[in-house]
Enzyme design. Structure first.
Site, PDB file in Angstrom:
ATOM      1  N   LYS A 101       0.856  -1.188   0.000  1.00 30.54           N
ATOM      2  CA  LYS A 101       0.000   0.000   0.000  1.00 30.54           C
ATOM      3  C   LYS A 101       0.894   1.240   0.000  1.00 30.54           C
ATOM      4  CE  LYS A 101      -3.951   1.725   2.766  1.00 30.54           C
ATOM      5  NZ  LYS A 101      -4.751   1.451   3.988  1.00 30.54           N
ATOM      6  N   SER A 176      -9.546   1.307   2.916  1.00 28.65           N
ATOM      7  CA  SER A 176      -8.697   2.112   2.051  1.00 28.65           C
ATOM      8  C   SER A 176      -7.619   1.306   1.313  1.00 28.65           C
ATOM      9  CB  SER A 176      -8.007   3.192   2.871  1.00 28.65           C
ATOM     10  OG  SER A 176      -7.158   2.592   3.837  1.00 28.65           O
ATOM     11  N   SER A 200      -9.627  -1.048   7.157  1.00 29.94           N
ATOM     12  CA  SER A 200      -9.069  -0.789   5.826  1.00 29.94           C
ATOM     13  C   SER A 200      -8.358  -1.961   5.179  1.00 29.94           C
ATOM     14  CB  SER A 200      -8.116   0.410   5.882  1.00 29.94           C
ATOM     15  OG  SER A 200      -8.853   1.605   5.845  1.00 29.94           O
TER      16      SER A 200
END
Ligand SMILES: [Zn+2]
Lengths: 525, 494, 99
Positions: A101, A176, A200
């Protein structure tokens, strides 16, 4: 690809041997790849190229990545193959492509956090998890898309465009950590790392049909993770299988002197618990973590509970009413910490600057231009929650609610070894569907925030598909440092999950196959 | 406030000054509070920086164990309760703060309570002492070098993250002298325990003063102002008095003192308001989630106690003890002995006095010689051989050397070392025998009959003249006390 | 019903947060923040007098580092990150609001 994983998920574990030969790297999962590469049965370079081919084919439609690091990955793979050829020992993730990420720092690659405000910034240091992955022989393929500063549940709040769900590009991958979830679901890499502040990792894992783990707070070092809400953030893996998640967690977890909040204990050893079954385990089905979910999701949780009972677990219902305070408390605490964590983006030391006639004007112009709408909203909310006259009613009160939740879960764990609930209220929603109403987007996290507030570990595992044919995840929660039992139950659920149309406990969709083949859409950008 | 008010000069009759001080000291650690960068003064800008102290995204702080040790030592030295403490974030924007929050202990500081004893015996209460990180250094470019009129500013983060201990006193100070004495005493303690190098000129010690005024006899405190930018003891004293005078002027003109932060302008000799009221800061303190609490355990406290040497107040008490044992001195702390004791301890020469007394020197004499003569050359004095000094004191007390001669020998000892008896012999220094002193007195009496007559008639003040004449005639060999004794004897016979 | 946060409060908070927000965004935010605060009203109304606050999920204490110097970054690298630098330092526009 998803069908392949689903088909092998029960069989692959540490010591499992399927898929370890020839060109089968794509289908072997991280466990199989690493083992085959270590044995010299598979070349890391071939594994990498196979995965890069998937990236090339599907990335245009999905937009999982904010940066690719192909050349360094190739160099690492070549070096690894040479090391194997020389008979040297290689690590636990030898030759396994991994995506990170883009809120994790890797030298030489921009770290954007999905934000304009960090534009052009290249970290001069490496996140602890990235260093551990590299050391274990993983190949870092690239940095994945996310909601700006990890604030969001759809990856639509990225300044660099949304990511599409591989199962249906008209839909969001969740967030996310949507980029990592979609990349893993699309077969671009067996392992993605994400961060989970309020769900997330688990929420996009559920929406993309992959496994997502939020470890116990403090199990994985946060050094090099660009903070959203420091007392809630935790890094974890998104993978195709529970065994891969276990392997990834074993590599990234463990004490780190660079993070004061990282526990001084070794990484858990999870291989032995996989496939151990659930005989005699006490499983509490938390009504409060299902209430309000869509019918297809509730059905999946019920089916999971039934099958666990069928496998010998003692399943009972449990009420944890304090859960209802979780989301509002979270939406006071997390923005408060974020408002402070994000104060450093001021146009002085790095990243974007928008000029102003004095330093305050420059700061304010930079921040208004550099932060997207959702981030501005949360900074405002958090600043207010901490401000004089409101601290006690909002931030202080939320901290007390946090205590109540910890106590309520501790009570539940007196009677149960693990808890079961839904990961998300619904399956993947359409791009744009919740953008206009922030509160409806926030509600996506309603079942995941409790474990962030309490610090306990939780895992989302795919459990069939819903009426729409889209993946549904169920969530397992365990007491702090209960990773062993968490993975034990997770691997059992994975093995007993309905697959294909014939076994439609959670609906009759053929979504996993369809999802695996999906990807022709236009994405949400 | 308003320019119309004429500020009087302190002290103002009928008014009392009340001050409490916040002293920020940079701790003498090798590295910064939360990272491994060097804690050093004067290095090339931005060379001592890393992801942590630059606040780069993703970096995390880890607390320096030595900073905790030093804070605990200061706590032990001040008699504070050294306790479990917690870091908070103090949120405000300023370009010298890399994260735009300062990590600081807020409502749970590491040291609570305690006190400090000034040389005159007055005790000043300590409210608390807490750990926090320093900011970077901002240089204003253009204009007159001040922040006003500058075209831009340049920031150096070498100092950002350097460990500070902020020590807050009770509002127990009543004068500029006391404020200065408090800082000097605190500085001596910090240096003694190894917590700080105490260099005010390098910013190792920075002082803010909370000043208020009230009418003498009032029990309640007035509204206080915080005065910043006090870079020396001299600035501190001037600023405290000026601020008190300014407040009295405001009150006498019928105004009210506004609680605000004011900046001392050394060149103009006045304080000016720093921020307008509507910009009052809302720091939004909350617990720093990247750090865990610090709970000093028994072992740490034991180490702290062991590391605290005898402190200035105890050293002064020990000297006073020696004096009173000598029996011929009033051990009162005020007056000449008190000042001498304070000076000797401040110059770190009390061991010399105590050592000499152990070796038979008369306490008051040893104290006087060290305070009045040796302390003028503290470095040489600290190297002085104690036995040689004691020997010198014994010779003087025995009348073998006059005071003037003893001072001469001491000068040689300080400059070159050696044996006092040999030095005296080599230079032909020996006190006159009693008969010789009488001879000189008779000669002076004959030469100055008028003054001699006034002496015999009981006029005390001519004694100095007569003694001086005898000293001159004798070439410094006569001892002042002996001369005086002869004069007294002559008068009592008359 | 009185909104939980006024437009003026929103403007004040924007100032505290150093965000130069347009007038229309302040209006929108006033509504959005009020909605979240309404949602949190249950939490705000809970009787928690007897409940201690939890700042952190971990019961850790005394995590310390030895006072040993570690290499700093190359200042050239540090200053290369800066939007503006001069004389080896970070350059910013003039600072108001101080002394
Ligand atoms: Zn540093």
């Amino acid at each position: 690809m998803a069908d392949e994983r689903a088909g092998t998920s029960g069989a692959v574990g540490p010591g499992g041997t399927d898929g370890g030969t020839g060109a089968a790297g794509l289908h072997a999962g991280a466990v199989g790849i690493a083992q085959a590469v270590r044995r010299g049965e598979l070349r890391a370079q071939d594994v990498l190229e196979e995965h890069l081919a998937v990236v090339e084919a599907r990335e245009p439609a999905l937009h999982c990545f904010l940066a690719l690091d192909v050349e360094r990955a190739r160099a690492s793979a070549a070096a690894l193959d040479e090391a194997v050829a020389r008979g040297e020992a290689v690590g636990a993730l030898a030759g396994v492509p991994v995506v990170l990420k883009d809120n994790l720092c890797v030298p030489g690659l921009p770290a954007t956090c999905g934000s304009r405000i960090l534009e052009g910034w290249v970290p001069p240091y490496e996140a602890t998890v990235a260093a551990r992955l590299r050391k274990a022989g993983a190949l870092l393929v690239g940095k994945t898309n996310l909601d700006e500063f990890a604030m969001g549940s759809s990856t639509e709040h990225s300044a660099f465009g949304a990511t599409a769900n591989p199962h249906d590009p008209e839909r969001v991958p969740g967030g996310s950590s949507g980029g990592s979830a979609a990349a893993v679901a699309a077969g671009m890499a067996p392992i993605g790392l994400g961060s989970d502040t309020g769900g997330s990792i688990r929420q996009p894992a559920a929406l993309c049909g992959v496994v997502g783990v939020k470890p116990t707070y403090g199990l994985v070092s946060r050094y090099g993770l660009i903070a959203f809400a420091s007392s809630l953030d935790q890094i974890g893996p998104l993978t195709a299988t529970v065994a891969d998640a276990a392997l990834a967690l074993e590599v990234i977890a463990g004490a780190d002197p660079a993070d004061s909040t990282c526990l001084d204990r070794p990484a858990p050893v999870l291989g032995p618990v996989l496939g151990r079954g659930v005989e005699g385990l006490r499983v509490g089905v938390v009504g409060d973590l299902v209430e309000g979910a869509d019918r297809e999701v509730a059905a999946a949780v019920a089916a999971a509970a039934d099958r666990l009972a069928g496998a010998g677990a003692k399943v009972d219902e449990v009420a944890i009413p304090a859960c209802r305070y979780g989301l509002p408390a979270y939406y006071l605490l997390a923005p408060a910490e974020a408002s402070s964590n994000l104060a450093r983006y001021d146009g002085v030391r790095y990243g974007l600057r928008v000029e102003g006639e004095d330093v305050a004007a420059m700061n304010a112009a930079t921040r208004a231009a550099g932060f997207g709408r959702e981030v501005r909203r949360r900074i405002m909310l958090g600043t207010f929650a901490l401000s004089a006259g409101y601290y006690d009613a909002y931030y202080g009160q939320a901290q007390r609610v946090r205590t109540l939740m910890i106590q309520a879960f501790a009570d539940a764990y007196q009677r149960f070894d693990v808890l079961l609930g839904a990961t998300t209220p619904g399956v993947a929603f359409h791009q744009g569907e919740k953008l206009a109403d922030p509160l409806s987007m926030y509600l996506s996290d309603v079942f995941t925030v409790p474990s962030n507030l309490t610090g306990q570990p939780a895992l989302s595992v795919p459990f069939g598909t819903g009426e729409s044919g889209l993946p549904v995840g169920v969530q397992v929660l365990a007491p702090a440092l209960g990773e062993e039992v968490l993975f034990q139950v997770g691997s059992s659920l994975e093995a007993m999950a309905p697959r294909g149309g014939a076994d439609g406990a959670a609906g009759q969709g053929t979504g996993q196959e369809a999802g695996g083949a999906a990807g022709q859409g236009t994405g949400g950008r | 406030m308003s320019a119309a008010v004429t500020v009087p000069v302190w002290p103002v009759e009928g008014w009392e000054l009340v001050a409490g001080l916040e002293v920020h000291t940079e701790l003498s650690t090798a590295t910064k509070l939360f990272c491994g960068c060097r804690n050093a003064f004067g290095d090339v800008p931005n060379t001592n920086t890393c992801p942590v102290c630059l606040g780069l995204p993703g970096s995390l702080p880890v607390l320096n164990a030595e900073a905790v040790e030093l804070a605990a030592r200061v706590g032990v030295a001040l008699g504070s309760d050294v306790r479990r403490s917690l870091f908070h974030r103090k949120n405000y924007f300023y370009p010298d703060m890399p994260k735009n929050y300062q990590v600081s202990q807020y409502d749970e500081p590491i040291c609570v309570g305690g006190s400090l004893e000034l040389p005159d015996g007055v005790r000043i209460g300590i409210v608390r002492a807490h750990l926090e990180e320093d900011t970077g250094k901002t240089t204003h470019v253009g204009g007159d070098g001040r922040i006003h009129g500058a075209s831009h500013s340049l920031v150096d983060y070498n100092r950002a993250g350097v460990p500070l201990l902020e020590i807050v006193s009770e509002p127990d100070l009543r004068s500029a002298e006391q404020a200065r004495a408090y800082v000097a005493e605190l500085r001596a303690i910090l240096v003694a325990v190894g917590a700080s190098d105490g260099r005010m000129e390098e910013g190792s010690l920075r002082v803010d003063a909370n000043v208020s005024v009230r009418r003498v006899g009032d029990a309640t405190l007035g509204t206080r102002c915080e005065v910043k930018n006090l870079n020396s003891l001299r600035s501190l004293g001037r600023a405290v008095e000026h601020e008190a005078a300014r407040q009295v002027a405001v009150l006498l003109a019928g105004g009210t003192v506004a609680q605000e932060t004011r900046h001392w302008r050394e060149d103009e000799g006045r304080t000016v308001a720093m921020r307008s009221k509507e910009e009052a800061f809302d720091y939004r303190y909350f617990p720093e989630p990247d750090l865990v609490p610090v709970a000093p355990d028994a072992a740490l406290l034991e180490r702290a106690r062991a590391a605290v040497p005898m402190l200035p107040a105890a050293r002064r008490a020990r000297l006073f003890g020696l004096l009173s044992r000598g029996g011929d001195q009033d051990p009162a702390r005020a007056g000449a002995p008190g000042a001498q004791v304070a000076a000797v301890v401040a110059s770190d020469l009390d061991q010399l006095v105590a050592g000499a007394v152990e070796r038979g020197a008369e306490p008051a004499l040893a104290l006087a010689r060290v305070a009045n003569e040796a302390a003028a050359e503290p470095d040489a004095a600290r190297r002085l051989d104690v036995e040689a000094f004691a020997h010198l004191c014994r010779m003087e007390a025995a009348g073998e050397l006059s005071a003037t001669q003893a001072k001469t020998v001491l000068g040689v000892l300080l400059a070159e070392g050696g044996d006092p008896a040999e030095i005296a012999a080599a230079r032909g220094l020996a006190a006159l025998p009693a008969g010789a002193v009488e001879e000189f007195v008779r000669s002076v009496a004959a030469a100055h009959p008028e003054e001699w007559g006034r002496w015999l008639a009981g006029e005390e003040k001519v004694a100095g003249f007569l003694v001086g004449r005898v000293m001159r005639e004798s070439g410094g060999r006569a001892d002042g006390k002996a001369v005086r004794a002869v004069l007294d004897a002559a008068r009592s016979r008359a | 019903m009185e909104p939980r946060i006024s437009r003026d409060q929103v403007a004040h908070v924007a100032k505290l947060a150093r965000l130069a927000l347009a007038e229309d965004e302040l209006d929108v935010l006033a509504g959005e923040l009020a909605a979240v605060l309404d949602y949190a009203a249950d939490v705000a109304a809970l009787d928690t007098a007897a409940v201690p606050p939890t700042a952190h999920p971990l019961p850790l204490a005394n995590v310390l580092r030895a006072d040993e110097v570690r290499p700093s970054l190359d200042p050239a690298v540090v200053l290369a990150m800066a939007p503006d630098a001069a004389e080896g330092r970070f350059r910013v526009p003039r600072i108001l609001g101080g002394a």
